[in-house]
Design a protein around this motif. Structure first.
Motif, mmCIF file in Angstrom:
data_model
loop_
_atom_site.group_PDB
_atom_site.id
_atom_site.type_symbol
_atom_site.label_atom_id
_atom_site.label_comp_id
_atom_site.label_asym_id
_atom_site.label_seq_id
_atom_site.Cartn_x
_atom_site.Cartn_y
_atom_site.Cartn_z
ATOM 1 N N ILE A 1 3.798 0.696 -4.837
ATOM 2 C CA ILE A 1 2.882 0.765 -5.991
ATOM 3 C C ILE A 1 3.620 1.259 -7.232
ATOM 4 C CG2 ILE A 1 0.813 1.891 -6.892
ATOM 5 C CD1 ILE A 1 -0.285 1.807 -4.017
ATOM 6 N N GLY B 1 0.798 -1.225 0.000
ATOM 7 C CA GLY B 1 0.000 0.000 0.000
ATOM 8 C C GLY B 1 0.827 1.269 0.000
ATOM 9 N N SER B 2 2.151 1.162 0.163
ATOM 10 C CA SER B 2 2.966 2.384 0.143
ATOM 11 C C SER B 2 3.153 2.858 -1.287
ATOM 12 C CB SER B 2 4.337 2.113 0.770
ATOM 13 O OG SER B 2 5.097 1.273 -0.089
ATOM 14 N N VAL B 3 3.389 4.171 -1.429
ATOM 15 C CA VAL B 3 3.615 4.723 -2.761
ATOM 16 C C VAL B 3 4.842 4.045 -3.397
ATOM 17 C CG1 VAL B 3 4.250 6.821 -4.020
ATOM 18 C CG2 VAL B 3 2.460 6.910 -2.281
ATOM 19 N N PHE C 1 1.597 6.341 -9.300
ATOM 20 C CA PHE C 1 0.779 5.450 -8.482
ATOM 21 C C PHE C 1 -0.681 5.474 -8.934
ATOM 22 C CE2 PHE C 1 1.298 9.359 -6.025
ATOM 23 C CZ PHE C 1 0.047 9.642 -5.515
#
Lengths: 434, 434
Positions: free
Chosen positions: B30, B25-27, B142
């Motif tokens: 992604i 889920g972190s930039v 993202f």
């Protein structure tokens, strides 16, 4: 003005289709099928000397042979037959006829009206798609049936009806009455507005209009209807070429647009410019309590989307509410420091369902907001659907608790990413746009 | 004005992601996944001292440790780390950086630009969703990846990008460049317009703008770009409250709207008001040859739909063409006598595919029409899909024969009844609306 015998038209207990047919693709066969398919409880009689039965349903050789006078007669026979059929129906005791047949003009039209007059028999049409009363399961038309609901639609264009009904079905929006007015030889906008004004089954009235034939009657009926429920109109033929096109379509002179504009305003009728605005109005009216003010709060995970919504609100003379210190403080307490600190309430691209809910609870409780628009831009960080589901949960919970909920609209941007969310909003009676 | 080193940004042969991560889920995770997924042919290097590999891909402890200088460096590390990383990248030989990281303002921003200057290293961002170059399979963002095509999108709002890209994918519309401009510390509208003006991969440029930072540069670049291809802008912040919302969003003063309006007109940039008009423009630009006149012919099976389209054409200062006697005669020969005998060409509710084709052939060959709008209202008599298929067949046949086809747009009303038709139009590169 009289709305005499309109109950026979709009609340019939029995229906006869004169000109019912088994010929595939004919209007007489499609209307016959539609009359049987939508669940109408009263008797449906078919009339056609060629058949003894249609779809296992008895077919009578003539109007005279019918067991009783039908409340409503639907006519799809050739133009020259219409006046005599009206005469025969009136004689038998019928007081309302829906004439779908096209091409009844001039002397033929006069003959039809003369035949109807002695019986005060009311005529819808001629030259129309028909009549749909989904609350009593009646689809007396050659269109698809709409869902049942509480919006009335009166349209001077038959083809648009089918488009609107199909669009509305996809959004789970239902209708109380769908009336294709056709050539308006007798029943017109004024009559129907007058009738619908006091019909509790109808909560709002949508009009597609090209021209008004009896202006004083329309004005008085529109004013009366608009006092009791929203009346929203698309008046086509705004430009001179549009007016010319309207004239070529229905033969009626559309008149100057400014006169219509002034008349709508005086009558309290809301005019919108395009079909999609009529759709939006239907979407909002179908889902929401009436809005009691013009101050909007916007909740969004995308700043740009909030700016665009604010621009549009300005175009429409809406009012972006000024959040009070108390509301700002409450939002500060639940949002990350990067939020916009003003309306639109931009809760930033990584907003999850919980952040939406926290902010929405506060905005729904804020006295300075008469309505809340919740927007979502899809991101690859957060799926749009769970956010929609969480919001639906909150709304459902408040509905169950009987808490008065101020109008809440949703705009979920994108296509595939937001389709599921839009379907869930529709299934839960929340107005959403994309 | 300089577009020096923009090739490194917009045509990179190698990319490094500094701050790549495996944290769900972190930039950083992604963007890493997106960089590997879209088919980019050049090397993709990851930089993060925490890992030796990410998704079976080598990860280097520092920029210095990279095997070569990447053409483009993508930075997602915390704000305070950015200036030193830019310095290190410039030193190594990199000439373009995409800074996705938000919160780089004031002194930090100055430090970043000072670090870039000695190397004429160009910076996109900071505070943006990223960069997508689908023609070379690069998704350095993202967001979801768009399809490859020939439309460029420059947006000052990152959240809107994802919505637009998702919407466009649903309509089979592709992009050459999708650039999230973010805070525009260095690369801005002017630079990108100047670069894209002469890029043959890009056939049209769409802009979402809240403010222009360098007006003379923008004017000169916009003028140049608009001479070679359509440039279409949604400038948000039209109303005073919208401008205020824009200011709160990007911190930039939106300026008076009238000044923007005049500037766009002088530069030859087409301004549209809302996102859906930008979408419509994209739909048309993606599908159609450029329109060489403003005279429209409308073909419809519903008179009301034709009137509404005529009204809208009037709003937009379009011109409903006057059909010549020759065209009217040709139409008379193939249409039933009930047709409207004028433009809009209303071929009546029971029109089947053959009637549509006969009329369309004539209108496509009529010199007095610069474009043809074909409309369909769904009816229970005729399914909408076969009519769409027949029209697609005609267009495909003409394309195969190499016959120059004038722009043809389709509007299929309704929802379920017309969905299939709209999908088929999209699959065959015909612009359609609903």
């Amino acid at each position: 003005m009289t709305i005499r015998n309109f109950d026979n038209l709009l609340k019939p207990a029995s229906v006869a289709l004169v000109g019912a047919s088994i010929k595939a693709g004919s209007v007489g066969s499609i209307v016959a099928r539609n009359l049987l398919q939508d669940g109408f409880k009263g008797p449906v009689w078919f009339v056609n000397p060629k058949y003894q039965a249609i779809a296992d349903h008895p077919c009578y050789p003539s109007v005279a042979a019918l067991p009783h006078a039908p409340d409503l007669a639907v006519l799809v026979t050739p133009p020259p037959t219409i006046p005599a059929l009206i005469e025969e129906l009136g004689e038998k005791g019928t007081r309302a006829a829906l004439v779908i047949t096209a091409g009844i003009r001039g002397e033929l039209k006069q003959a039809m009206l003369s035949a109807a007059r002695p019986y005060t028999l009311r005529v819808q049409g001629p030259n129309c798609v028909g009549l749909m009363l989904p609350r009593i399961g009646l689809n007396a038309s050659f269109s698809f049936a709409p869902l049942a609901g509480d919006i009335a639609l009166l349209s001077q264009s038959g083809a648009l009806i089918t488009g609107i009904v199909d669009w509305a079905r996809g959004r789970n929006i239902g209708f109380s009455h769908v009336v294709s007015l056709g050539d308006m030889a007798d029943a017109d906008f004024g009559d129907l507005l007058d009738y619908l004004a006091s019909d509790p089954q109808c909560r709002a009235i949508l009009l597609y209009m090209e021209s008004v034939t009896n202006a004083p009657k329309f004005m008085s009926a529109a004013r009366r209807a608009a006092r009791s429920k929203p009346v929203i109109v698309v008046k086509a033929g705004r430009s001179s070429s549009g007016a010319k096109a309207a004239q070529s379509h229905t033969g009626a002179l559309a008149g100057t647009d400014a006169a219509y504009e002034a008349a709508f305003r005086r009558a309290g009728v809301l005019r919108v410019r395009e079909l999609d605005e009529l759709f939006s109005a239907a979407e909002i009216l179908a889902r929401q309590p009436r809005i009691n003010g013009d101050r909007l709060a916007i909740l969004t995970n995308g700043g740009g989307a909030g700016v665009l919504a604010t621009d549009r609100l300005g175009d429409l003379n809406g009012n972006l509410t000024e959040l009070t210190k108390a509301t700002l403080g409450a939002l500060d307490a639940v949002l990350p420091p990067t939020w916009s600190h003003s309306n639109p309430v931009d809760i930033i691209g990584d907003a999850d369902a919980e952040r939406y809910l926290n902010a929405l609870e506060i905005l729904l409780g804020a006295n300075e907001a008469d309505a809340v628009l919740v927007m979502n831009c899809p991101t690859a960080l957060m799926s749009s659907t769970p956010i929609a589901q969480a919001i639906i949960g909150l709304v459902e919970q408040r509905r169950k608790q009987g808490r008065s909920l101020k109008p809440m609209l949703a705009t979920w941007l994108g296509d595939a990413a937001s389709r599921e969310a839009r379907e869930e909003f529709a299934a839960h009676q929340i107005a959403s746009f994309g």
